[in-house]
Design an enzyme around this catalytic site. Structure first.
Site, short mmCIF file in Angstrom:
data_model
loop_
_atom_site.label_atom_id
_atom_site.label_comp_id
_atom_site.label_asym_id
_atom_site.label_seq_id
_atom_site.Cartn_x
_atom_site.Cartn_y
_atom_site.Cartn_z
N CYS A 1 0.59 -1.27 0.16
CA CYS A 1 0.04 -0.13 0.17
C CYS A 1 0.98 1.35 -0.05
CB CYS A 1 -0.87 0.12 1.35
SG CYS A 1 -1.69 -1.38 1.57
N ARG A 47 4.88 0.73 -6.32
CA ARG A 47 4.95 -0.27 -5.05
C ARG A 47 4.02 -1.48 -5.31
NH1 ARG A 47 6.56 2.60 -0.29
NH2 ARG A 47 5.43 1.43 1.08
N TRP A 89 -2.89 -2.79 -1.77
CA TRP A 89 -2.36 -4.00 -1.97
C TRP A 89 -3.17 -4.91 -1.21
CZ3 TRP A 89 0.83 -8.20 -0.53
CH2 TRP A 89 1.50 -8.72 -1.54
N ASN A 99 -1.77 1.61 6.03
CA ASN A 99 -0.79 0.52 5.42
C ASN A 99 -0.35 -0.23 6.55
OD1 ASN A 99 1.38 -0.61 4.12
ND2 ASN A 99 2.61 1.08 3.95
N GLY A 100 -0.36 -1.65 6.47
CA GLY A 100 0.02 -2.56 7.35
C GLY A 100 -1.26 -3.51 7.71
N GLU A 118 19.57 -15.46 -8.93
CA GLU A 118 19.16 -14.00 -9.28
C GLU A 118 18.47 -13.95 -10.71
OE1 GLU A 118 18.17 -11.81 -7.66
OE2 GLU A 118 18.25 -9.91 -9.15
N LYS A 155 14.78 -13.09 -11.91
CA LYS A 155 14.43 -12.17 -12.64
C LYS A 155 13.61 -12.25 -13.95
CE LYS A 155 15.28 -9.07 -11.08
NZ LYS A 155 15.72 -9.12 -9.58
N GLU A 183 9.84 -13.31 -12.20
CA GLU A 183 9.07 -12.49 -11.69
C GLU A 183 8.41 -11.42 -12.86
OE1 GLU A 183 10.94 -9.85 -8.90
OE2 GLU A 183 12.77 -10.02 -10.16
N HIS A 201 21.79 -35.39 -9.56
CA HIS A 201 21.11 -35.91 -8.43
C HIS A 201 19.33 -35.67 -8.54
CE1 HIS A 201 24.70 -36.64 -6.58
NE2 HIS A 201 25.07 -35.45 -6.91
N LYS A 242 6.75 -3.79 -4.65
CA LYS A 242 8.12 -3.38 -4.52
C LYS A 242 8.67 -3.55 -3.00
CE LYS A 242 12.06 -1.54 -5.86
NZ LYS A 242 12.79 -2.51 -6.49
#
Ligand code: F6R
Length: 612
Positions: free
Chosen positions: A2, A27, A76, A102-103, A484, A488, A491, A507, A607
């Site tokens: 949010c 965000r 969000w 927010n929270g 990474e 990338k 996502e 394996h 974000k």
């Protein structure tokens, strides 16, 4: 997560709120809304599901919301599906109070039950609505809105950044914070609140970061701040170094591409102030060489890409310091009864400095006596404030959800820290030390060389954008790098992808390789090049397409066996992942572009992850 923006001043609030919300879009959100308050007209609210444009369209179709005091929110969803009713601002039953939050309010069920018994009717499925309704309840018995706010805060459990408007006080906006980011902006006869500086940077660069338990009252006359016991306090002001252009696309199609391209400069900003006369110097650290000598255990704790930085860091720090280093996901570390004491150093890595799991891991480690050193990008963020030492990455604002320049600057800073601690311990040979320092000096230029030609990545993306699954394999530093690269890709392109330590293929994983499967083989770590070559042969013989990533001097050797070869300049092995990550970022970017994905705002992602 949010986003909150709030304004008090002498001009209409709505355009300022919408502009701020647009800058907070990165965000991640699924609905948006604004509320203003004005004398005679009370509270006026508009909110709806979907992108900000939907809210703009709705506002344009209606008579203007008039008022110079207001709050805005991008939501969000956590509690309650994304829809118009669950969007913020939430208004109390009587229409006296509007809030943005927010929270997460952990005890909202208990508060809701209490209010239901008092006859309050709820409209939404959110936890946040209880705040508006409880404020309204206390307004009946409190003469001053601030009394009601303090009464409500004393009952809330969980995390909140709050913006509050009261119909009876059209001159005033109240803000409060606990475990969720909120800053105050000081303008000329106008004041702001915001989740982060990008929302208000067009209006002011003079800010103060609210701390847990603080409450702020914003009026045209200025901002008054109170601590948790309602004692007035003076806030330290900070000047935001970057300007509005840093948070705009500046002609690029996407923030992610712009931020990839900004990496040479971001590295320069992070490295240069810390290299003096051939030495790594951290003037900002309180830590001494004696402190470093006392640490018996070292943890690196982070989430997502920042955790991947830690994975590279483990290899590098252990080599440079000849001391064991453990890397932990913050979400696991915090619940693992970690073996941490006052002889432990916990290195916390976070771009935003607000990631809730990372913050919780920090607090857990701190409560056990550990010394906390954080590597953070956002100045004044919660993690930075609660750490014993902070090393800032000077990457500037990172807007794209998928991190690029923050990852790169975290990585180089962690390697520099390893070099510095290795020297404190007297365990890095002079030659090795000088070799890394000399490569640090040219690293930004070498990274720039990679960025000077992007055709090959576009071409590969055109070949492979329809793959169902792409594997990344590598050993040692290349394994950490693959984690990474794979993240990338998945996502932003939504292609399933896995990253494996190449030695693990036999394996189990090799059974997934079929004719046509794409394998990104990372072969930049020189000491294990022969092993990388064997792994390429192994997957090729099962029909895989192989794109190999290596240094320029090994191009020919790999061209003989791989389907395609990407090369990067050679540098010191400890810094090679800093160059290796760039082709992987570009490959992911162009694949996502070919697939028509919303690159800067991938679905379901935020974000700054300020919930668990
Ligand atoms: C991926 C990405 C995330 C973050 C993670 C931690 O591109 O950006 O995986 O790395 O959410 O965020 P910070 O570093 O802000 O703690």
């Amino acid at each position: 997560m949010c986003g909150i923006v709030g304004f008090t001043g002498n001009v209409p609030a709505v355009p300022i709120l919408l502009d701020g919300l647009e800058r907070l879009e990165y965000r991640g959100y699924d609905s948006a809304g604004v509320a203003v308050v004005s004398p005679g007209r009370g509270l006026q609210i508009q909110k709806c599901k979907g992108r900000l444009q939907a809210l703009r369209d709705r506002l344009e179709a209606l008579p203007p919301l008039e008022g110079t005091v207001g709050i805005g929110h991008t939501r969000w969803a956590t509690h309650g599906e994304p829809n118009d009713v669950n969007s913020h601002p939430h208004v109390s039953q009587s229409g006296r109070v509007a809030i943005v939050h927010n929270g997460i309010i952990e005890n909202y069920v208990e508060i809701k039950d209490f209010l239901l018994h008092k006859g309050v009717k709820f409209r939404s499925d959110t936890d946040s609505e209880v705040i508006a309704q409880l404020l309204d309840y206390y307004f009946d018995s409190c003469a001053d809105p601030l009394d009601a706010v303090y009464a409500v805060l004393s009952r809330l459990e969980g995390a909140y950044a709050l913006g509050i408007l009261c119909a009876d006080r059209p001159d005033m906006l109240i803000a409060a914070r606990k475990d969720a980011p909120l800053l105050l902006g000081y303008g000329d006869k106008e004041s702001f609140i915001a989740s982060d500086a990008t929302a208000i940077i067009a209006h002011t660069r003079d800010v103060a970061y609210m701390a847990d338990g603080e409450v702020a009252v914003l009026t045209r006359a200025g901002i008054q701040v109170f601590d948790e016991y309602r004692r007035p306090i003076e806030k330290e002001h900070h000047f935001i170094e970057w300007d509005v252009s840093a948070a705009e696309k500046g002609g690029y199609a996407h923030f992610m591409f712009k931020e990839i391209m900004e990496q040479p400069e971001a590295l320069r900003q992070t490295i240069s102030p810390r290299l003096k006369d051939g030495q790594v110097v951290f003037e900002e650290l309180n830590m001494t060489a004696e402190d470093v000598g006392r640490f018996k255990r070292i943890f690196i704790v982070a989430c997502g890409s920042s955790y991947h930085v830690g994975m590279v860091g483990k290899y590098n720090l252990e080599k440079l310091m000849r001391a064991p280093v453990e890397v932990a996901l913050a979400s696991e570390f915090r619940y693992s009864a970690p073996l941490v004491d006052e002889n432990t150093l916990v290195i916390v890595i976070s771009q935003s400095g607000e990631t809730l799991d990372t913050m919780a891991a920090l607090r857990e480690a701190k409560s056990l006596g550990a010394r906390i050193l954080s590597i953070v990008n956002v100045v004044g963020s919660s993690i930075a404030r609660e750490s014993d030492d902070v090393l800032y990455t000077w990457a500037g604002p990172e807007i794209a959800v998928a991190t690029t320049k923050a990852y790169s600057t975290q990585l180089v800073l962690l390697t520099m820290l390893g070099l510095w601690m290795g020297r404190c311990l007297g365990r890095v040979a002079d030659g090795e030390y000088a070799a890394v320092v000399s490569e640090l000096q040219v690293l930004p230029d070498k990274l720039g060389e990679i960025l000077s030609g992007t055709d090959i990545y576009q071409y590969l993306a055109s070949l492979y954008f329809n793959q169902d699954c792409i594997f990344y394999i590598g050993r040692n530093l290349d394994y950490a790098l693959g984690l990474e690269g794979s993240l990338k890709l998945k996502e932003i392109s939504y292609i399933h992808s896995e990253s494996y330590a190449a030695g693990e293929l036999k394996h189990g994983t090799i059974s997934l390789i079929e004719p046509g499967t794409l394998v990104m083989s990372l072969a930049t770590y020189d000491p294990l090049l022969d092993k990388a070559v064997s792994n390429i042969v192994e997957v090729k013989s099962r029909g895989a397409e192989v794109v190999a990533l290596t240094t320029e001097d090994h191009r020919q050797r790999l061209e003989a066996i791989a389907s395609h070869v990407l090369t990067i300049p050679r540098t010191h092995p400890a810094l090679q992942p800093n160059l290796g990550v760039v082709p992987l970022q570009l490959f992911a970017y162009y694949i996502a572009l070919h697939r028509g994905c919303d690159i800067d705002k991938p679905k379901n992602l935020a974000k700054s992850v300020t919930v668990e």
